[in-house]
Scaffold this motif. Sequence first.
Motif, short mmCIF file in Angstrom:
data_model
loop_
_atom_site.label_atom_id
_atom_site.label_comp_id
_atom_site.label_asym_id
_atom_site.label_seq_id
_atom_site.Cartn_x
_atom_site.Cartn_y
_atom_site.Cartn_z
N THR A 23 -0.57 -4.60 -5.36
CA THR A 23 -0.06 -3.31 -5.05
C THR A 23 -1.51 -2.41 -5.08
O THR A 23 -2.00 -2.18 -6.09
CB THR A 23 0.95 -2.61 -5.73
OG1 THR A 23 2.13 -3.58 -5.70
CG2 THR A 23 1.21 -1.52 -5.34
N ARG A 24 -1.63 -1.99 -3.86
CA ARG A 24 -3.14 -1.05 -3.72
C ARG A 24 -2.89 0.36 -3.45
O ARG A 24 -2.47 0.58 -2.39
CB ARG A 24 -4.07 -1.74 -2.98
CG ARG A 24 -4.64 -3.21 -3.26
CD ARG A 24 -5.51 -3.56 -2.55
NE ARG A 24 -6.00 -5.00 -3.14
CZ ARG A 24 -7.39 -5.54 -2.82
NH1 ARG A 24 -7.99 -5.01 -2.05
NH2 ARG A 24 -7.41 -6.74 -3.56
N PHE A 25 -3.13 1.33 -4.29
CA PHE A 25 -3.01 2.60 -3.95
C PHE A 25 -4.06 3.19 -3.67
O PHE A 25 -5.29 2.85 -3.87
CB PHE A 25 -2.57 3.39 -5.38
CG PHE A 25 -1.06 2.90 -6.05
CD1 PHE A 25 0.15 3.64 -5.86
CD2 PHE A 25 -1.13 2.02 -6.89
CE1 PHE A 25 1.23 3.33 -6.25
CE2 PHE A 25 0.27 1.38 -7.35
CZ PHE A 25 1.36 2.28 -7.27
N GLY A 26 -3.80 4.24 -2.79
CA GLY A 26 -4.93 4.92 -2.17
C GLY A 26 -4.52 6.11 -1.27
O GLY A 26 -3.33 6.33 -1.04
N ASP A 27 -5.49 7.03 -1.05
CA ASP A 27 -5.16 8.16 0.08
C ASP A 27 -4.71 7.76 1.35
O ASP A 27 -4.90 6.72 1.78
CB ASP A 27 -6.70 8.97 0.16
CG ASP A 27 -6.56 10.35 0.99
OD1 ASP A 27 -5.72 11.23 0.61
OD2 ASP A 27 -6.58 10.14 1.97
N THR A 28 -3.82 8.47 1.57
CA THR A 28 -3.18 8.37 2.98
C THR A 28 -3.83 8.60 4.36
O THR A 28 -3.34 8.68 5.22
CB THR A 28 -1.59 9.03 3.17
OG1 THR A 28 -1.87 10.41 3.08
CG2 THR A 28 -0.86 8.33 2.15
N PHE A 45 0.79 -1.28 0.07
CA PHE A 45 -0.08 -0.01 0.13
C PHE A 45 0.85 1.30 0.11
O PHE A 45 1.15 1.77 1.06
CB PHE A 45 -0.87 -0.05 1.41
CG PHE A 45 -1.74 -1.14 1.57
CD1 PHE A 45 -3.05 -1.28 1.04
CD2 PHE A 45 -1.33 -2.37 2.06
CE1 PHE A 45 -3.82 -2.40 1.09
CE2 PHE A 45 -1.78 -3.48 2.04
CZ PHE A 45 -3.12 -3.60 1.75
N PRO A 46 1.26 1.78 -1.08
CA PRO A 46 2.50 2.79 -1.22
C PRO A 46 2.09 3.94 -1.00
O PRO A 46 2.92 4.96 -0.96
CB PRO A 46 3.13 2.51 -2.61
CG PRO A 46 1.89 1.88 -3.34
CD PRO A 46 1.21 1.04 -2.39
N GLY A 47 0.57 4.63 -1.11
CA GLY A 47 0.18 5.74 -1.16
C GLY A 47 -0.85 6.16 -2.08
O GLY A 47 -1.11 5.42 -3.14
N PRO A 48 -0.98 7.29 -2.43
CA PRO A 48 -1.90 7.90 -3.66
C PRO A 48 -1.43 7.77 -4.92
O PRO A 48 -0.16 8.05 -5.24
CB PRO A 48 -2.42 9.16 -3.26
CG PRO A 48 -1.05 9.55 -2.42
CD PRO A 48 -0.59 8.61 -1.54
N GLY A 63 3.59 10.43 -7.35
CA GLY A 63 4.94 10.24 -7.59
C GLY A 63 5.91 9.44 -6.83
O GLY A 63 6.44 8.59 -7.18
N TRP A 64 5.52 10.02 -5.52
CA TRP A 64 6.34 9.34 -4.51
C TRP A 64 5.83 7.92 -4.29
O TRP A 64 6.57 6.97 -3.84
CB TRP A 64 6.74 10.31 -3.22
CG TRP A 64 5.20 10.74 -2.58
CD1 TRP A 64 4.35 11.67 -2.95
CD2 TRP A 64 4.34 10.03 -1.69
NE1 TRP A 64 3.43 11.81 -1.91
CE2 TRP A 64 3.20 10.53 -1.27
CE3 TRP A 64 4.48 8.65 -1.09
CZ2 TRP A 64 2.35 10.16 -0.50
CZ3 TRP A 64 3.74 8.15 -0.07
CH2 TRP A 64 2.64 8.93 0.01
N ALA A 65 4.60 7.70 -4.25
CA ALA A 65 3.91 6.40 -4.02
C ALA A 65 4.58 5.32 -5.13
O ALA A 65 4.74 4.71 -4.71
CB ALA A 65 2.62 6.71 -3.90
N GLU A 66 4.58 5.84 -6.43
CA GLU A 66 4.81 4.89 -7.55
C GLU A 66 6.48 4.83 -6.93
O GLU A 66 6.78 3.50 -7.28
CB GLU A 66 4.78 5.59 -8.88
CG GLU A 66 3.29 5.71 -9.20
CD GLU A 66 2.59 6.94 -8.76
OE1 GLU A 66 1.34 7.05 -8.90
OE2 GLU A 66 3.12 7.77 -7.66
N ALA A 67 7.24 5.67 -6.84
CA ALA A 67 8.59 5.39 -6.44
C ALA A 67 8.80 4.48 -5.04
O ALA A 67 9.84 3.73 -5.35
CB ALA A 67 9.23 6.64 -6.36
N TYR A 68 8.15 4.72 -4.31
CA TYR A 68 8.11 3.59 -3.27
C TYR A 68 7.97 2.43 -3.61
O TYR A 68 8.38 1.32 -3.28
CB TYR A 68 7.11 4.03 -2.16
CG TYR A 68 7.42 5.01 -0.98
CD1 TYR A 68 8.60 4.95 -0.48
CD2 TYR A 68 6.63 5.91 -0.61
CE1 TYR A 68 9.05 5.62 0.86
CE2 TYR A 68 7.13 6.73 0.69
CZ TYR A 68 8.20 6.76 1.13
OH TYR A 68 8.79 7.59 2.24
#
Length: 358
Positions: free
Chosen positions: A220-225, A190-193, A197-202
């Motif tokens: 991998t599940r993206f979403g608001d922090t 769950f790297p972030g939104p 940019g930073w979430a994808e990099a994480y």
Amino acid sequence: MHKTLFMAAALLAAVPAAAQAQTGTPGQKNTQGWSAEVVDASGPSRRLAKYEPLARAEKPWNICVLFPHLKDSFWVAVAYGVASEAERQNVSMTLYEAGGYSNLPRQLSQFDDCVAAKADAIVVGAISEAGLAQKIAEARKKGIPVIGTVNPIQNAETTGKMFVDFPTMSGQTGRYLARKAADGAKVVAFPGPAGSGWAEAYAQGFKDSLKDSKVEVLDTRFGDTGVNAQLQLVQDALQAYPDLTVLWGTAPTAEAAIGAVAEVGREKDVMILSTYENQAMLDALNAGKIIGFATQYPVLQGRVGIDMAVRALQKQPVMAFAQPVPAVITQDTMKAIDMGLVLAPASWRPVFSVKATQ
């Protein structure tokens, strides 16, 4: 593998980042100063370097500081670094916070306020590099040094800047997990939104670091922090992947995961690992509810921001681009890491002004 990730991995094998740094506390004059290991990324060949600040400013400079917000203990830690270094070097500091990442117009207005108030230098945690690029250029033309801290400024011509390499930071957590679960593990990330940019990099740094391990990334599940948004994602993942053994993600993800895992009675067979630091992560680690969290040393970044500004004003050499060397904090490594560069003291509250003594 990401070029910087490879470089930093080799460096990190050689030194415990910032483990030997020495710090002071606002209200206590620390004449001894402090020092920390950083990556000097100013030139084409990055190298490990020791960052040592000036002993004391030559004049009571007036430094203006701009933050996206002070809603969480991460940015409070940066504020602590700023305030403590301003006091140590005996310079004046005024801090503005924009109230959140959706408030770029407010930060732009605050930047104008700094210029109008004839600030000697500006330290900024930028909400948006693109949004602030023109303001930075205008200030530089007026002879005002601009220092970027924490948030990436890739192309705008700052006087100096310090921010972490996100793939390197998440790669540290991946390598730690690979050692912790040498016999294999199944992870939902769950790297972030998405789109930040930073979430994808994480996410990329984490996956790259696991290529030669027995750890499998199931999804991998993206979403608001926000904690509530992350809670829904975590609950869905626990249902969709009953065989998962690791939940890896942002600090709000870890906060949400602690309760979600307890609710389904899986505290003993699901490990939780956070990609960054806040007070809740430290408390959870001490309670044994997570296995660790990564740090980019936010207090250090605040300190360096002030020191870079003073150096520029006094025509001293400025490291144009410094990167903190991230580390993973666990119960085993905590004693070797200077937590004074990670989080503000629990009793400390943000101060918006520091006045230099004459």
